[in-house]
Design a protein around this motif. Structure first.
Motif, PDB file in Angstrom:
ATOM      1  N   UNK A 106       0.859  -1.186   0.000  1.00  0.00           N
ATOM      2  CA  UNK A 106       0.000   0.000   0.000  1.00  0.00           C
ATOM      3  C   UNK A 106       0.895   1.235   0.000  1.00  0.00           C
ATOM      4  N   UNK A 107       0.292   2.405   0.053  1.00  0.00           N
ATOM      5  CA  UNK A 107       1.075   3.642  -0.095  1.00  0.00           C
ATOM      6  C   UNK A 107       2.209   3.733   0.931  1.00  0.00           C
ATOM      7  N   UNK A 108       1.899   3.527   2.220  1.00  0.00           N
ATOM      8  CA  UNK A 108       2.971   3.656   3.210  1.00  0.00           C
ATOM      9  C   UNK A 108       2.974   2.491   4.207  1.00  0.00           C
ATOM     10  N   UNK A 109       2.393   1.367   3.810  1.00  0.00           N
ATOM     11  CA  UNK A 109       2.472   0.185   4.674  1.00  0.00           C
ATOM     12  C   UNK A 109       2.307  -1.085   3.829  1.00  0.00           C
ATOM     13  N   UNK A 110       2.585  -2.226   4.458  1.00  0.00           N
ATOM     14  CA  UNK A 110       2.427  -3.533   3.818  1.00  0.00           C
ATOM     15  C   UNK A 110       1.454  -4.377   4.636  1.00  0.00           C
ATOM     16  N   UNK A 111       0.725  -5.214   3.925  1.00  0.00           N
ATOM     17  CA  UNK A 111      -0.104  -6.233   4.590  1.00  0.00           C
ATOM     18  C   UNK A 111       0.455  -7.588   4.149  1.00  0.00           C
ATOM     19  N   UNK A 112       0.773  -8.436   5.110  1.00  0.00           N
ATOM     20  CA  UNK A 112       1.329  -9.753   4.790  1.00  0.00           C
ATOM     21  C   UNK A 112       0.452 -10.816   5.430  1.00  0.00           C
ATOM     22  N   UNK A 113       0.055 -11.799   4.625  1.00  0.00           N
ATOM     23  CA  UNK A 113      -0.711 -12.935   5.167  1.00  0.00           C
ATOM     24  C   UNK A 113       0.137 -14.187   4.958  1.00  0.00           C
ATOM     25  N   UNK A 114       0.532 -14.820   6.063  1.00  0.00           N
ATOM     26  CA  UNK A 114       1.347 -16.039   5.990  1.00  0.00           C
ATOM     27  C   UNK A 114       0.641 -17.115   6.804  1.00  0.00           C
ATOM     28  N   UNK A 115       0.577 -18.331   6.247  1.00  0.00           N
ATOM     29  CA  UNK A 115      -0.107 -19.390   6.989  1.00  0.00           C
ATOM     30  C   UNK A 115      -0.084 -20.712   6.275  1.00  0.00           C
ATOM     31  N   UNK A 124      -9.099 -21.796   0.477  1.00  0.00           N
ATOM     32  CA  UNK A 124      -9.544 -20.399   0.556  1.00  0.00           C
ATOM     33  C   UNK A 124     -10.874 -20.244   1.284  1.00  0.00           C
ATOM     34  N   UNK A 125     -11.691 -21.336   1.330  1.00  0.00           N
ATOM     35  CA  UNK A 125     -13.060 -21.157   1.841  1.00  0.00           C
ATOM     36  C   UNK A 125     -13.449 -22.066   2.998  1.00  0.00           C
ATOM     37  N   UNK A 126     -13.025 -23.341   2.978  1.00  0.00           N
ATOM     38  CA  UNK A 126     -13.672 -24.258   3.928  1.00  0.00           C
ATOM     39  C   UNK A 126     -12.741 -25.111   4.769  1.00  0.00           C
ATOM     40  N   UNK A 127     -11.503 -25.345   4.326  1.00  0.00           N
ATOM     41  CA  UNK A 127     -10.583 -26.171   5.130  1.00  0.00           C
ATOM     42  C   UNK A 127     -10.294 -25.540   6.483  1.00  0.00           C
ATOM     43  N   UNK A 128      -9.858 -26.373   7.414  1.00  0.00           N
ATOM     44  CA  UNK A 128      -9.341 -25.827   8.673  1.00  0.00           C
ATOM     45  C   UNK A 128      -7.941 -25.303   8.361  1.00  0.00           C
ATOM     46  N   UNK A 129      -7.813 -24.002   8.300  1.00  0.00           N
ATOM     47  CA  UNK A 129      -6.550 -23.341   7.947  1.00  0.00           C
ATOM     48  C   UNK A 129      -6.285 -22.223   8.954  1.00  0.00           C
ATOM     49  N   UNK A 130      -5.010 -22.007   9.244  1.00  0.00           N
ATOM     50  CA  UNK A 130      -4.614 -20.860  10.063  1.00  0.00           C
ATOM     51  C   UNK A 130      -3.729 -19.959   9.210  1.00  0.00           C
ATOM     52  N   UNK A 131      -4.116 -18.711   9.083  1.00  0.00           N
ATOM     53  CA  UNK A 131      -3.312 -17.720   8.379  1.00  0.00           C
ATOM     54  C   UNK A 131      -3.242 -16.471   9.255  1.00  0.00           C
ATOM     55  N   UNK A 132      -2.038 -15.936   9.407  1.00  0.00           N
ATOM     56  CA  UNK A 132      -1.862 -14.741  10.239  1.00  0.00           C
ATOM     57  C   UNK A 132      -1.642 -13.536   9.328  1.00  0.00           C
ATOM     58  N   UNK A 133      -2.436 -12.493   9.568  1.00  0.00           N
ATOM     59  CA  UNK A 133      -2.286 -11.250   8.808  1.00  0.00           C
ATOM     60  C   UNK A 133      -1.532 -10.232   9.663  1.00  0.00           C
ATOM     61  N   UNK A 134      -0.473  -9.643   9.071  1.00  0.00           N
ATOM     62  CA  UNK A 134       0.292  -8.603   9.769  1.00  0.00           C
ATOM     63  C   UNK A 134       0.288  -7.353   8.910  1.00  0.00           C
ATOM     64  N   UNK A 135      -0.005  -6.210   9.537  1.00  0.00           N
ATOM     65  CA  UNK A 135       0.061  -4.929   8.825  1.00  0.00           C
ATOM     66  C   UNK A 135       1.195  -4.129   9.470  1.00  0.00           C
ATOM     67  N   UNK A 136       2.116  -3.692   8.636  1.00  0.00           N
ATOM     68  CA  UNK A 136       3.298  -3.039   9.190  1.00  0.00           C
ATOM     69  C   UNK A 136       3.801  -1.929   8.267  1.00  0.00           C
TER      70      UNK A 136
END
Length: 936
Positions: A106-115, A124-136
């Motif tokens: 983004x203009x002055x930050x990043x969003x990262x989703x790792x999982x 993407x829709x139904x599995x048991x999944x863990x994903x962590x979103x970090x905005x920095x």
């Protein structure tokens, strides 16, 4: 900006897909690194990628050849986007590739989703999944490390050019040539276990039989395992001889194989009875009706202990009737996917209205009995204007849809969204035969091999083209037709459904959708493309997709706003912005409770009922997506009164002139839809008997539900005796039953009504409908006392009935707090009308899914007994039951409340009113919470 973190899991509250599409839409650049990409997941991101391409947003994607899971088809599709660069990390035996990272700049930050999620529909829709979103912030050390690692991988990967993809696909193909298609598990009969639907059906059949019932029906969608279910039940029941009757020979051999596989080591013989096979001496016989109807007299009447009728909706025909009338088995099981296809009499009646199980579309999706579908609602081209056309004017609609430019548009959308599997196998549903012929011709002109099929074609012609469509080597891609194929045409491998005409019925929409939902090795999902025009009934699509028994403007609007989040599994529903706005606008304008709307809905239903007047309430139980006839009762006090008024039926009007009959209908109709089954079971028993004892009543009730308290049976007798009617109700309502000496009996008024065969038929239908609907909605569970089911709809007076209240039930109204001994009932409106003359503006609201803030009536002091009972409810053994509705009225009609369970006060403040914070015993489900809290 500090680092903000969020855990993303797939649930009713949200999923990774929503997060990704939103981020792609808003970011300035994106970078993905995922171990593998399947077309099932990519298809769900196509519109987001297209939107990014239009805005000039660039993206980079790295995927890998790890375990050969990535699909060449998906790589080719990504390559078509000019804004996305694609590379592939080629793995070897030493190095695996497991990354699942999504980076958005983004203009002055990043969003990262790792999982844990790759790009597949279930991840993407139904599995048991863990994903962590970090905005920095963009200068944070963490993001510098992530970007550095990403660049390293990017430079270590190869460009996915056409040559690379060609070689990769050839390699995958060579592998599949050497490997068996599927590793089959050795199916030892002991290890084949029933799915949830089959288990439930067998349990219900056992219960039905335990009360001496001899017949039952199972209604379940095609492909959900009804044959296995019947084999599990036979295995449990262990009859000496069975007769399994089918309509078509091709089903027969599969059924016999299923039984042989499942029922082993019992010394039984299995045989076929058809035109070509005469194995009538076998213990378990599988026969076609065509053969059995010619030779059934060769068997003794009690020859078979157990009779199974597959495709039971045919059982009303004369050939079946003679066979069914002759045999006297201990038990008869009917199975059907389509109870609505009976043109003669009611298939439910044939099986004594004992529906052991009903599995409709939403149930089938939830239990993974059918494949998920990806529905794309696409705004039709501007050149097609249906705004001023009557939806029944097929000729005019056909004329306006036959536009060359529209054909090109349909093909371009079809190519953009693609399909699962090697070859496109599409069914296109058209407005008329003329329209279907036109579409087939135009598709052929553009190089897409197509054919038109309709009812006039012979069975052999249809079978010929169906086989061609199913054949991966054949060029045929599309079959255009008008309505659903009749049941003789089943195409399990269909991977695309094209809705090419305006939807005028939720029932037909669901039936057409169902044609592609059969499980098949060649597909993991169905692609549905619906071309949404500007005709005035577009909102019916939303009703069909919502799949909810109850709908009003508000719930439909929330469903559209949340992309139908209540749909289970990997199924995905997406409408483009214009289609969405068009539907929302129509919903706002439409009054679902007006006479005009109800008449239109009724006549549309009548068309589907083979054009016959649906005289019976049970007609509405036959169809998935049928209207709710209770709305007609609300309008005219009885269903027959509504039919007589819209049909101008003199014979029916004359019948309703019988005041006792009309009075009996009104008295029973006022109880619909029933929230406990006791009264209707007792009333149904009394159709055949003069009186009923408490013991017999309890026994009859236990045929339907697992348990019932004796006091509740007594209360049901008292209610049928009108003990708790107020003076106005006693004056208005006909007394049908009288209670004395521990027995309930019919009044002379009811005896007189039942003497007329036609009147009796309608009374019985009303009782059957009440009981059948109850079974469908409440199942066989015992809800205890008070008899409340979580998230069911209730009116205030229902709480009196369901808590065995022994004063006038009409007194349960008007106040937000009602009580019966230790049970306190809190009836809460979330949005108060501005014109209510309240001295205080109540602050009743959800704090979150687990806590609710409620204010007591404004006369309640903390020191009063009632006040103490509310604020110390747990210590004082007081049950606080919460009933909530969003609005008091919609379209001028009072809305019901939804029961969200019991709660306990955890904190309180203030006087007159007391503000209490209540912790709910059950967290409110995400879709219901959204419905309560989202403003659309």
């Amino acid at each position: 900006m500090n680092v903000t973190k969020k855990l993303i899991v797939n649930s009713q509250k949200g999923n990774l897909l929503n997060e990704l599409t939103k981020a792609i839409d808003e970011c300035e650049q994106f970078y993905f690194s995922v171990a593998f990409i399947n077309f099932s997941g990519l298809q769900l991101l196509l519109d987001a990628f297209k939107g990014a391409e239009k805005k000039g947003v660039k993206g980079q994607i790295i995927t890998s050849t790890y375990l050969n899971f990535t699909e060449g088809k998906a790589l080719k599709k990504i390559k078509k986007f000019n804004n996305i660069d694609l590379k592939v990390f080629v793995t070897d035996k030493e190095i695996g590739f497991h990354t699942k990272a999504y980076i958005f700049e983004f203009k002055d930050y990043y969003k990262v989703i790792i999982g844990s999620s790759n790009i597949t529909q279930s991840a993407l829709k139904s599995n048991i999944e863990w994903n962590v979103e970090l905005i920095t912030k963009d200068d944070a050390l963490f993001i510098q490390d992530v970007l550095k690692e990403y660049d390293y991988l990017w430079n270590s990967s190869v460009e996915a050019d056409d040559e690379f993809i060609r070689r990769y696909e050839e390699f995958i193909q060579s592998l599949s040539a050497f490997q068996p298609k599927k590793q089959m598990i050795y199916e030892n009969a002991e290890y084949i276990v029933p799915n949830r639907m089959q288990k439930q059906a067998v349990e219900n059949l056992d219960r039905i039989r335990s009360f001496g019932e001899k017949k039952a029906l199972v209604v379940a969608a095609t492909g959900t395992g009804k044959t296995y279910m019947s084999a599990f039940d036979v295995k449990s029941y262990n009859p000496k001889r069975i007769l399994f009757i089918v309509h078509r020979e091709e089903i027969l051999k599969k059924a016999k194989e299923t039984f042989e596989k499942l029922i082993t080591n019992r010394g039984l013989t299995f045989g076929l009875l058809t035109g070509n096979h005469k194995q009538g001496h076998a213990d378990y016989i599988f026969g076609t009706i065509q053969t059995i109807s010619k030779c059934y007299l060769e068997f003794k009447q009690d020859e078979f202990d157990y009779l199974i009728i597959d495709e039971a909706h045919h059982a009303t025909s004369p050939s079946y009737q003679s066979v069914l009338d002759y045999f006297k088995p201990k038990f008869t099981l009917g199975m059907t996917a389509t109870p609505e296809r009976s043109d003669h009499s009611n298939v439910f009646d044939l099986f004594d209205n004992n529906v052991a199980l009903e599995v409709r579309l939403h149930d089938a999706l939830e239990d993974d009995l059918v494949i998920p579908f990806h529905y794309f609602g696409i705004t039709d081209i501007e050149g097609v204007d249906l705004s001023d056309v009557n939806i029944d004017d097929v000729a005019e609609i056909t004329k306006r849809l036959k536009v060359n430019e529209r054909v090109d548009y349909i093909i371009s959308q079809m190519n953009f969204y693609g399909h699962d599997g090697k070859k496109r196998k599409a069914l296109g549903f058209c407005a008329s035969i003329e329209h279907a012929k036109y579409m087939a011709e135009e598709f052929n002109n553009r190089g897409y091999k197509s054919v038109c099929l309709f009812g006039g074609d012979t069975v052999d012609q249809r079978a010929y083209y169906v086989n061609k469509l199913e054949d991966d080597q054949d060029e045929l891609q599309c079959i255009f037709t008008v309505d659903i194929f009749n049941e003789g045409v089943d195409i399990p491998s269909v991977n695309t459904v094209l809705m090419l005409r305006p939807t005028n019925s939720p029932i037909v929409f669901i039936q057409q959708l169902g044609r592609g939902l059969r499980k098949h090795d060649s597909k993991t999902f169905l692609t549905v493309l619906d071309f949404i025009g500007n005709h005035n009934k577009t909102f019916l699509i939303a009703i069909a997709l919502n799949g909810s028994r109850y709908y009003d403007k508000e719930s439909l609007k929330v469903a559209i706003a949340t992309k139908f989040a209540n749909i289970p599994g990997s199924t995905h529903i997406q409408m483009d912005k214009i289609a969405q706005e068009r539907i929302l606008e129509q919903i706002d304008k439409e009054n679902f409770k007006s006479l005009k709307y109800l008449k239109e809905e009724y006549f549309e239903f009548k068309k589907l009922n083979s054009g016959k007047i649906p005289y019976f309430l049970m007609d509405y139980m036959k169809y998935d997506g049928a209207p709710d006839p209770i709305k007609y009762i609300d309008l005219k006090k009885t269903y027959l009164e509504f039919v007589a008024s819209v049909e101008k039926e003199d014979a029916l009007k004359k019948l309703l002139e019988n005041e006792l009959f009309e009075g009996a209908l009104k008295e029973l109709s006022s109880k619909l839809p029933i929230k406990r089954v006791y009264e209707f079971v007792i009333a149904k028993y009394l159709l055949e008997h003069q009186e009923i004892s408490l013991t017999t009543a309890r026994s009859e009730i236990l045929k339907i539900v697992q348990d019932v308290q004796e006091d509740s049976v007594v209360h049901a007798f008292e209610c049928l005796n009108q003990d708790y009617y107020d003076s106005g109700q006693l004056k208005r309502n006909l007394k049908l039953f009288t209670y004395s000496g521990g027995k309930l009996e019919k009044t002379q008024a009811l005896i007189n009504v039942l003497e007329n065969e036609e009147c009796r038929m309608y009374i019985e239908d009303l009782l059957n409908y009440g009981i059948s609907r109850y079974k469908k909605e409440f199942k066989e569970k015992d809800y205890g006392l008070p008899h409340f089911k979580l998230y069911e709809q209730y009116q205030m007076a229902d709480a009196a009935l369901l808590s065995n209240y022994r004063k006038s039930h009409s007194s349960f109204r008007g106040s937000g707090l009602l009580s019966n001994e230790n049970d306190y009932f809190l009836f809460i409106d979330l949005h108060k009308e501005a014109d209510i003359k309240e001295s205080i503006n109540y602050q009743d609201e959800f704090i979150n899914e687990r806590f609710f803030q409620w204010q007591s009536p404004n006369s309640t002091a903390q020191s009063s007994e009632r006040g103490k009972n509310i604020i110390y409810n747990k210590d004082r053994n007081i049950n606080l039951h919460l009933f909530i509705r969003k609005y008091k009225q919609i379209d001028g009609k009072t809305e019901p409340y939804i029961y969200i369970g019991k709660g306990n006060t955890v904190s309180f403040e203030g006087e007159k009113p007391i503000t209490v914070k209540i912790e709910l015993e059950h967290e409110v489900p995400a879709n219901l919470y959204k419905e309560f809290t989202i403003k659309v």
